[in-house]
Scaffold this motif. Sequence first.
Motif, PDB file in Angstrom:
ATOM      1  N   GLN A   1       0.838  -1.181   0.000  1.00 33.29           N
ATOM      2  CA  GLN A   1       0.000   0.000   0.000  1.00 33.29           C
ATOM      3  C   GLN A   1       0.879   1.239   0.000  1.00 33.29           C
ATOM      4  OE1 GLN A   1      -2.749  -0.163   3.214  1.00 33.29           O
ATOM      5  NE2 GLN A   1      -3.913  -1.824   2.316  1.00 33.29           N
ATOM      6  N   ILE A   2       0.444   2.220  -0.768  1.00 25.28           N
ATOM      7  CA  ILE A   2       1.158   3.493  -0.805  1.00 25.28           C
ATOM      8  C   ILE A   2       0.197   4.616  -0.450  1.00 25.28           C
ATOM      9  CG2 ILE A   2       2.855   2.735  -2.505  1.00 25.28           C
ATOM     10  CD1 ILE A   2       1.201   4.304  -4.600  1.00 25.28           C
ATOM     11  N   ARG A   3       0.774   5.737  -0.099  1.00 22.20           N
ATOM     12  CA  ARG A   3      -0.016   6.921   0.217  1.00 22.20           C
ATOM     13  C   ARG A   3       0.530   8.058  -0.653  1.00 22.20           C
ATOM     14  NH1 ARG A   3       1.018   8.066   5.844  1.00 22.20           N
ATOM     15  NH2 ARG A   3       2.570   9.532   5.144  1.00 22.20           N
ATOM     16  N   ILE A   4      -0.361   8.814  -1.251  1.00 17.22           N
ATOM     17  CA  ILE A   4       0.032   9.956  -2.062  1.00 17.22           C
ATOM     18  C   ILE A   4      -0.331  11.216  -1.298  1.00 17.22           C
ATOM     19  CG2 ILE A   4      -0.279  11.176  -4.240  1.00 17.22           C
ATOM     20  CD1 ILE A   4      -1.050   8.472  -5.473  1.00 17.22           C
ATOM     21  N   GLU A   5       0.679  12.035  -1.027  1.00 14.29           N
ATOM     22  CA  GLU A   5       0.458  13.288  -0.316  1.00 14.29           C
ATOM     23  C   GLU A   5       0.475  14.426  -1.325  1.00 14.29           C
ATOM     24  OE1 GLU A   5       3.527  13.546   2.615  1.00 14.29           O
ATOM     25  OE2 GLU A   5       2.661  11.964   3.839  1.00 14.29           O
ATOM     26  N   LEU A   6      -0.577  15.229  -1.315  1.00 10.64           N
ATOM     27  CA  LEU A   6      -0.670  16.385  -2.199  1.00 10.64           C
ATOM     28  C   LEU A   6      -0.629  17.652  -1.363  1.00 10.64           C
ATOM     29  CD1 LEU A   6      -3.557  15.236  -4.556  1.00 10.64           C
ATOM     30  CD2 LEU A   6      -1.117  15.166  -5.005  1.00 10.64           C
ATOM     31  N   ARG A   7       0.172  18.603  -1.808  1.00  8.97           N
ATOM     32  CA  ARG A   7       0.264  19.885  -1.122  1.00  8.97           C
ATOM     33  C   ARG A   7       0.263  20.989  -2.164  1.00  8.97           C
ATOM     34  NH1 ARG A   7       4.203  20.241   3.848  1.00  8.97           N
ATOM     35  NH2 ARG A   7       2.829  19.135   5.263  1.00  8.97           N
ATOM     36  N   PHE A   8      -0.416  22.065  -1.817  1.00  4.34           N
ATOM     37  CA  PHE A   8      -0.418  23.235  -2.670  1.00  4.34           C
ATOM     38  C   PHE A   8       0.473  24.301  -2.067  1.00  4.34           C
ATOM     39  CE2 PHE A   8      -4.382  21.249  -4.006  1.00  4.34           C
ATOM     40  CZ  PHE A   8      -4.295  21.374  -5.380  1.00  4.34           C
ATOM     41  N   ALA A   9       1.098  25.091  -2.930  1.00  2.00           N
ATOM     42  CA  ALA A   9       1.914  26.205  -2.466  1.00  2.00           C
ATOM     43  C   ALA A   9       1.021  27.195  -1.715  1.00  2.00           C
ATOM     44  CB  ALA A   9       2.590  26.884  -3.648  1.00  2.00           C
ATOM     45  N   TRP A  10       1.638  27.969  -0.831  1.00  2.00           N
ATOM     46  CA  TRP A  10       0.875  28.909   0.000  1.00  2.00           C
ATOM     47  C   TRP A  10       0.094  29.917  -0.825  1.00  2.00           C
ATOM     48  CZ3 TRP A  10       1.625  34.080  -0.449  1.00  2.00           C
ATOM     49  CH2 TRP A  10       2.791  34.488  -1.084  1.00  2.00           C
ATOM     50  N   TRP A  11       0.562  30.247  -1.994  1.00  2.00           N
ATOM     51  CA  TRP A  11      -0.054  31.278  -2.820  1.00  2.00           C
ATOM     52  C   TRP A  11      -1.138  30.737  -3.738  1.00  2.00           C
ATOM     53  CZ3 TRP A  11       0.584  29.619  -7.701  1.00  2.00           C
ATOM     54  CH2 TRP A  11       1.695  28.814  -7.962  1.00  2.00           C
ATOM     55  N   PHE A  12      -1.262  29.419  -3.848  1.00  2.88           N
ATOM     56  CA  PHE A  12      -2.148  28.848  -4.861  1.00  2.88           C
ATOM     57  C   PHE A  12      -3.619  29.198  -4.637  1.00  2.88           C
ATOM     58  CE2 PHE A  12      -4.754  25.517  -6.729  1.00  2.88           C
ATOM     59  CZ  PHE A  12      -4.362  25.645  -8.048  1.00  2.88           C
ATOM     60  N   ARG A  13      -4.083  29.126  -3.412  1.00  2.00           N
ATOM     61  CA  ARG A  13      -5.493  29.450  -3.146  1.00  2.00           C
ATOM     62  C   ARG A  13      -5.799  30.911  -3.477  1.00  2.00           C
ATOM     63  NH1 ARG A  13      -4.932  25.881   1.621  1.00  2.00           N
ATOM     64  NH2 ARG A  13      -6.046  23.983   1.101  1.00  2.00           N
ATOM     65  N   LEU A  14      -4.860  31.800  -3.155  1.00  2.00           N
ATOM     66  CA  LEU A  14      -5.040  33.213  -3.496  1.00  2.00           C
ATOM     67  C   LEU A  14      -5.111  33.402  -5.008  1.00  2.00           C
ATOM     68  CD1 LEU A  14      -2.510  34.744  -0.970  1.00  2.00           C
ATOM     69  CD2 LEU A  14      -5.004  34.748  -0.799  1.00  2.00           C
ATOM     70  N   TYR A  15      -4.224  32.738  -5.723  1.00  2.00           N
ATOM     71  CA  TYR A  15      -4.217  32.822  -7.183  1.00  2.00           C
ATOM     72  C   TYR A  15      -5.544  32.326  -7.750  1.00  2.00           C
ATOM     73  CZ  TYR A  15      -3.385  31.403 -11.981  1.00  2.00           C
ATOM     74  OH  TYR A  15      -3.507  31.210 -13.328  1.00  2.00           O
ATOM     75  N   LEU A  16      -5.999  31.180  -7.274  1.00  2.00           N
ATOM     76  CA  LEU A  16      -7.234  30.592  -7.785  1.00  2.00           C
ATOM     77  C   LEU A  16      -8.437  31.477  -7.486  1.00  2.00           C
ATOM     78  CD1 LEU A  16      -8.025  28.115  -9.358  1.00  2.00           C
ATOM     79  CD2 LEU A  16      -8.452  26.940  -7.209  1.00  2.00           C
ATOM     80  N   CYS A  17      -8.490  32.062  -6.302  1.00  2.00           N
ATOM     81  CA  CYS A  17      -9.581  32.987  -5.975  1.00  2.00           C
ATOM     82  C   CYS A  17      -9.555  34.199  -6.896  1.00  2.00           C
ATOM     83  CB  CYS A  17      -9.483  33.434  -4.518  1.00  2.00           C
ATOM     84  SG  CYS A  17      -9.931  32.147  -3.343  1.00  2.00           S
ATOM     85  N   GLY A  18      -8.364  34.707  -7.190  1.00  2.00           N
ATOM     86  CA  GLY A  18      -8.240  35.839  -8.106  1.00  2.00           C
ATOM     87  C   GLY A  18      -8.705  35.497  -9.507  1.00  2.00           C
ATOM     88  N   VAL A  19      -8.334  34.329  -9.985  1.00  2.00           N
ATOM     89  CA  VAL A  19      -8.757  33.892 -11.323  1.00  2.00           C
ATOM     90  C   VAL A  19     -10.274  33.761 -11.378  1.00  2.00           C
ATOM     91  CG1 VAL A  19      -8.699  31.954 -12.940  1.00  2.00           C
ATOM     92  CG2 VAL A  19      -6.588  32.756 -11.901  1.00  2.00           C
TER      93      VAL A  19
END
Length: 59
Positions: free
Chosen positions: A5-23
């Motif tokens: 079994q493996i686990r995949i960890e996903l992380r977003f950069a600190w600025w990504f949510r701000l960028y997406l909200c702006g878009v």
Amino acid sequence: METQQIRIELRFAWWFRLYLCGVILFAVIMRQRPDEQKLIYWIRKGLRHRVVPARRQHG
């Protein structure tokens, strides 16, 4: 054959949510769809992934 079994960890950069909200905000205001190629480019820049073995559960 034993399965692993493996686990995949996903992380977003600190600025990504701000960028997406702006878009999203500008897309709604301008009543336009965002450029998908540019969006995909920045998603790839902001997303980090790591594959790690899953912890064994005792029991």
